[in-house]
Enzyme design. Structure first.
Site, PDB file in Angstrom:
ATOM      1  N   ASP A 132     -14.084  22.376 -26.022  1.00 36.19           N
ATOM      2  CA  ASP A 132     -12.955  23.419 -27.188  1.00 36.19           C
ATOM      3  C   ASP A 132     -12.358  22.748 -27.629  1.00 36.19           C
ATOM      4  O   ASP A 132     -12.320  21.081 -27.998  1.00 36.19           O
ATOM      5  CB  ASP A 132     -12.686  23.886 -25.915  1.00 36.19           C
ATOM      6  CG  ASP A 132     -11.576  25.495 -26.492  1.00 36.19           C
ATOM      7  OD1 ASP A 132     -11.378  26.085 -27.522  1.00 36.19           O
ATOM      8  OD2 ASP A 132     -10.333  25.585 -25.215  1.00 36.19           O
ATOM      9  N   ARG A 170      -4.227  27.363 -37.018  1.00 40.60           N
ATOM     10  CA  ARG A 170      -4.891  28.652 -35.731  1.00 40.60           C
ATOM     11  C   ARG A 170      -3.911  29.702 -36.692  1.00 40.60           C
ATOM     12  O   ARG A 170      -2.531  30.499 -36.167  1.00 40.60           O
ATOM     13  CB  ARG A 170      -4.877  28.555 -34.674  1.00 40.60           C
ATOM     14  CG  ARG A 170      -5.185  29.513 -34.024  1.00 40.60           C
ATOM     15  CD  ARG A 170      -5.151  29.266 -32.381  1.00 40.60           C
ATOM     16  NE  ARG A 170      -5.981  30.160 -31.757  1.00 40.60           N
ATOM     17  CZ  ARG A 170      -5.502  29.744 -29.863  1.00 40.60           C
ATOM     18  NH1 ARG A 170      -4.785  29.238 -29.585  1.00 40.60           N
ATOM     19  NH2 ARG A 170      -6.243  30.980 -29.672  1.00 40.60           N
TER      20      ARG A 170
END
Length: 1109
Positions: A375, A614
């Protein structure tokens, strides 16, 4: 009436009524706890002493009896017992007594070693057991602790994916549900409430309780622990039923099948025997070594038969003793003990590197990992997010500048600029290119220098409100005026949020919660009065919560406004939110969303993502028909998250960890490919992947199909069939918007290509991929208990670099196991060769005279070989351990190289000792073999006893020297580290590097002298005599053996034998011949400056700069 469970000596808390019938205030009062502060340390200690530790009886307990039986029931001991029986049977009480003492000593030492190793393993494994978030000592936030120290009265917080640590009376629940099938058998999660329940109720109807061992499926809650350990409902079941799952085909019921009694009995008998002998339990390597041990036991019996056959089955005392010697010689008595201790030490070292091993199988598997699927957030990156940008349609972009702290809303300032238009995209990209070019120069020069002012002049569009105010002139804490559009954005960012931000006089600004939510909460707190705490103090009330779900990639809450209205706030992945929006807030006006609006949203999102941010979408919806709190708890999520109004986008920056880039590079040089599987936008994922070297910055040099396959979205990857995935030139290194099911498909695709995969995960939905991976790795800090229970390893620091350390340690353990297995078996081969050929040495009674007595063999195997084997198990990793590709996990320890080395070195060792024996007997004593020299000393046996002493000394030294030689299976003893250039002759430095091994060689080498000369010990026990000139022969064998080993190693290195035909070369730039390694200078913080280079996906030819060693 007093309620409480009494079970043996267990004391449980007593209440005036069952806790589910009491209000939570009554429960808190009876347990003497303040729900806002939790227990104090003194109360915790008192309750722990009163109620005991929170664990089930027999849970993971270590059984000394099982370990003792295991020590007595291995092949090594059985051979010694056989030898002991033969010795007593032939009235050789001295030898029988010594073997008896050796058996007892071996069992005692083995028991002590394994018991301590098991305690170490158990204590380390407990670190990865289910944890608990507890509030204690009035701390501002919760603390994560193992579930064991949880006591009645503790205030615990429960979140999605948690395993409830004890029986808990809830006093706060937000859309909270728990799966209680383990207690009730019902597969549907139970929605929880906090109100007391009237009357007696079964477990399934106590909806204000959360029970130990059940799984939180949605929402969050807080509660008071009321019972722990065996006093819980789970403890009651554990006390009533202690059964294990049965293996298939073990039934003996003839009604189902008439052959069941025969088949079932046979399989059960085999299970019992296999378990007793260690053939069906333990790790694959332990089972394989157990099989080896019993194979050698069979060989020992076969060799004993050969001895009897050579002597025409005239089984005299002499022949029996010879058979005993040969049987003992073939068994490596300390093999299992060395393996157990090595694995325990490996687990301890991994724990120091922040890796907890839950399953021993993972220790063996780590060294063979060829691909790591990781991840991004919190693993490759720091997980400390800062809201850098906020785009609000029709208003512009709010940018956070000069912020020095992720938690401090007063650090830095905010400026408002115009949103980039299509015409200004080119300027933005040119600016980014200039920065990257500058980073390339920094990388090449390994320097840090001031920013080029031409590059610093970034296109900002329109200035803020005051055109004459330069960005650098803003003081910390400066923010623009709050417009109605910004206000609605801040309401959603602050209230659709579980994080807390607070100021402490002693510790300054503190935050708790998910890093993404902390970033948004800090951004809202930059504007006075818009933090969640302030808003709720001004009349906002939470009505319902729909927690973040990785499948839908969003979170929603319902709130009541101070004016009495109700509003739904939603945040999540941009693509998912935009699809749910029917309108967009532009310049304060809610307008029906059009395709042009959506294209602009996607364009702004892409621009933010390409900067490595993000991106989240923020939305809201006004509720037309208000509902009660109870109605909201039963309202379906799909009906909540619809007809939304898009408020804007938030761009969060999560910088890569300092060590991530170096860790990726280490993986590259070790032949390990790194894949990033993230839920982020493709642009964000690509930017971070380029920054840390997972994918190249420039793909123009790559074939088009290869470049296209580097990065995919989950939708693109999942749309492919398995055949289409297998036809890809390479599997993607980055998969964005990744779903849990995508991870499973990625693992399967890699496995089909013959790759061995490690997969990271933290959420409940990651459990299938963690189980499916060859090595499942859960996050210890941010991971759910469900993920931890499914994983093989747990990272206590959630750091990708720790995975690389674990792989390094796994390879070190694998190498060391090979080394000590080779060391032990070579000595056994040498002894067997010596004794088998020794059958030809027959005295005048036609009785074979052994060149080595049984107790000499036992001395060498137990006292000489064992401690160097332990030392080899403690060897540090070689300099080449992360410069070579992973080993084939299917082959395991016993490779063809180990088999060949065992035979070659065993022949050299046996040949040297055989030559020494022959020279003493036939060269100096005219072949005088005496009479009955296997049983006792006499003058006529003097030559045989002296020859044995010379062979004993030489074999001891050769075995000890072999331990040093086996510090590397391929490299020369005189240059173990070919990469070091500090010392021209590093031999002593390398030998001294492992001090345990150094003294494990030196001390037994010196003990040879008293063993030869001490009266009684020499002639009576070891059956050899003091020697003089024969010492020269013993010494002479050492350089001959070293020369033989070095020649064989040189042949292996120069021909590439057992190395896929590739000669062992020292690569000055090892990464040039590997299949990833896309390194560019990170724009944020990196530990080292590494020259930028891009490699192709194909393996490059060996350069001329390689050095032959």
């Amino acid at each position: 009436m007093v309620f409480g469970k009494k079970k043996s000596s267990i004391v449980a808390p007593t209440f005036s009524a069952p806790p589910y019938q009491l209000t939570f205030q009554q429960v808190a009062e009876e347990l003497n706890v303040d729900i806002d502060k939790g227990l104090s340390d003194q109360q915790v200690d008192a309750n722990l002493a009163k109620y005991g530790e929170n664990k089930l009886e027999g849970d993971g307990a270590i059984s000394p009896w099982k370990i003792l039986i295991k020590q007595a029931a291995n092949a090594m001991i059985l051979v010694l017992v056989f030898a002991m029986a033969l010795s007593y049977g032939t009235s050789d009480y001295v030898e029988g007594g010594v073997i008896t003492a050796v058996i007892v000593l071996n069992i005692v030492i083995g028991f002590w070693q394994e018991f301590n190793a098991e305690k170490t393993v158990d204590s380390l494994r407990s670190l990865s057991s289910p944890s608990a978030l507890v509030l204690r000592n009035g701390a501002p936030g919760t603390t994560t602790i193992p579930s064991g120290p949880v006591v009645p009265g503790d205030i615990v917080e429960l979140r999605v994916g948690d395993i409830v640590p004890a029986d808990v009376r809830l006093f706060e629940a937000y859309n909270f549900a728990a799966l209680e099938a383990i207690l009730t058998g019902e597969p549907i999660p139970v929605i929880k409430e906090i109100e007391p329940i009237q009357g007696e109720q079964g477990v399934g109807d106590r909806i204000n309780m959360a029970f130990s061992g059940t799984e939180v499926t949605k929402g969050r809650a807080r509660g008071i622990v009321v019972t722990t350990g065996m006093s819980t409902e789970m403890g009651a079941i554990a006390a009533a039923m202690q059964s294990k799952s049965k293996k298939p085909n073990r039934s003996v019921d003839p009604k189902k099948n008439k052959f069941n009694p025969i088949r079932g009995s046979a399989l059960r008998t085999w299970d019992a025997i296999g378990k007793f002998l260690g053939l069906t339990e333990g790790t694959p390597l332990q089972r394989k070594l157990a099989k080896l041990a019993y194979t050698l036991f069979g060989c020992a019996i076969l060799l004993a038969i050969i001895v009897f056959a050579v002597n025409k089955f005239n089984v005299t005392h002499e022949v029996t003793i010879y058979a005993i010697a040969l049987g003992i010689a073939i068994i490596p008595e300390s093999l299992i003990a060395v393996l157990t201790i090595t694995m325990a030490v490996g687990m301890r070292l991994m724990a120091k590197s922040n890796v907890i091993v839950r399953k021993l199988d993972a220790l063996e598997a780590l060294g063979g990992v060829s691909n790591i699927c990781s991840d991004k957030t919190g693993t490759l990156t720091q997980g400390k997010m800062v809201a850098r940008k906020a785009w609000i349609p029709g208003v512009g972009i709010y940018s956070v500048e000069r912020s020095q702290s992720a938690n401090n809303p007063k650090s830095g300032f905010i400026v408002l600029g115009a949103a980039p238009t299509a015409e200004k995209d080119a300027e933005e990209k040119a600016y980014q290119q200039k920065r990257e070019d500058r980073d390339q120069q920094r990388s090449a020069l390994a320097l840090k220098f001031a920013d080029d002012p031409k590059i610093t002049d970034r296109p900002q569009g329109d200035a803020e409100k005051d055109p004459g105010l330069d960005v650098q002139d803003h003081p910390d804490g400066h923010v623009p005026d709050v417009t109605p559009e910004l206000e609605t954005f801040l309401h959603s960012a602050a209230l659709c949020n579980l994080a807390t931000v607070r100021y402490d006089e002693k510790d300054g600004w503190q935050a708790s919660g998910d890093p993404t939510e902390i970033a948004l909460q800090v951004f809202a707190n930059r504007f006075d009065g818009y933090g969640k705490k302030n808003l709720m103090a001004n009349g906002w009330k939470e009505l319902a919560e729909y927690g973040f779900d990785s499948n839908v990639k969003r979170m929603s809450v319902a709130f009541g406004t101070p004016e009495g209205k109700q509003v739904i706030f939603t945040k999540g992945a941009v693509e998912r939110i935009v699809d749910l929006c029917t309108s967009i807030n532009v310049s304060g006006t809610s307008t029906a969303i059009t395709e042009e609006h959506k294209e602009e949203v996607i364009r702004q999102m892409t621009l933010l993502a390409d900067q490595g941010l993000r991106v989240l979408a923020i939305a809201r919806r006004d509720v037309k028909n208000p509902r009660s709190h109870a109605e909201w708890s039963e309202y379906e999520r799909e009906k909540v998250e619809c007809d939304l109004t898009l408020l804007g986008l938030a761009g969060l920056y999560d910088p890569p960890r300092l060590e991530s880039k170096e860790a990726v590079q280490n993986c590259t040089t070790a032949g390990i490919q790194v894949h990033m599987l993230t839920g982020d936008h493709p642009g964000t994922a690509r930017a971070i992947a380029r920054e840390i070297g997972i994918i190249p910055k420039d793909t123009s040099s790559l074939p088009a199909d290869v470049a296209k396959a580097l990065t995919m979205t989950a939708a693109e990857f999942d749309a492919l069939t398995d055949d289409q995935i297998d036809d890809l030139p390479n599997l993607p290194f980055v998969i964005a918007r990744c779903a849990p099911s995508t991870k499973v498909r990625m693992i399967e695709a890699l496995n089909r290509r013959g790759r061995y995969v490690a997969m990271t995960g933290d959420g409940v939905n990651d459990a299938p991929s963690l189980k499916r991976a060859d090595v499942g790795i859960a996050m210890g800090q941010g991971g759910s208990d469900v993920a931890k229970s499914a994983a093989d390893l747990v990272l206590t620091d959630d750091n990708f670099a720790s995975i690389v350390k674990a792989v390094r340690e796994g390879r070190r353990m694998f190498d060391n196991i090979q080394k000590f297995v080779l060391h032990l078996l070579v000595s056994n081969v040498g002894e067997v060769i010596l004794l088998v050929i020794g059958l030809a040495f027959q005295d005048r009674n036609k009785t074979s005279v052994f060149p080595l007595a049984p107790l000499q063999v036992l001395w060498i195997n137990m006292l000489t070989s064992s401690f160097p084997a332990f030392g080899l198990g403690k060897e540090r990793p070689s300099s080449e351990i992360m410069r070579r590709p992973p080993h084939n996990i299917k082959v395991g320890v016993f490779t063809w190289q180990i088999v060949a080395d065992m035979l070659v070195y065993g022949i050299i060792m046996g040949g040297c000792c055989l030559a020494t024996f022959c020279i003493v007997i036939y060269g100096a004593n005219d072949g005088q073999l005496g009479v009955d020299c296997n049983s006792k000393y006499s003058d006529i046996c003097e030559p045989v006893f002296r020859a044995r002493a010379a062979v004993f000394a030489q074999l001891t030294w050769l075995i000890l020297i072999s331990a040093w030689e086996f510090k590397s299976i391929r490299r020369s003893l005189f240059r173990l580290d070919p990469y070091q250039t500090e010392h021209k002759f590093p031999l002593f430095r390398d030998l001294w590097d492992n001090k345990f091994l150094f003294w494990a060689v030196i001390i037994p080498a010196l003990v040879v002298f008293p063993a030869v000369y001490i009266p009684g010990l020499n002639k009576t026990v070891l059956r050899h005599a003091p020697i003089t000139w024969e010492w020269a022969l013993a010494f002479a064998g050492v350089p001959v053996f070293i020369m033989g080993v070095e020649i064989w190693k040189f042949i292996k290195r120069s021909t590439g034998w057992f190395n896929k035909g590739e000669s062992d070369r020292v690569k000055r730039d090892a990464s040039l011949s590997l299949k990833q390694g896309f390194f560019t200078m990170a724009r944020s913080m990196t530990r080292t400056s590494i020259g930028s280079r891009t490699t192709t996906m194909e393996k490059r030819p060996t350069t001329n700069g390689d050095d032959q060693v």
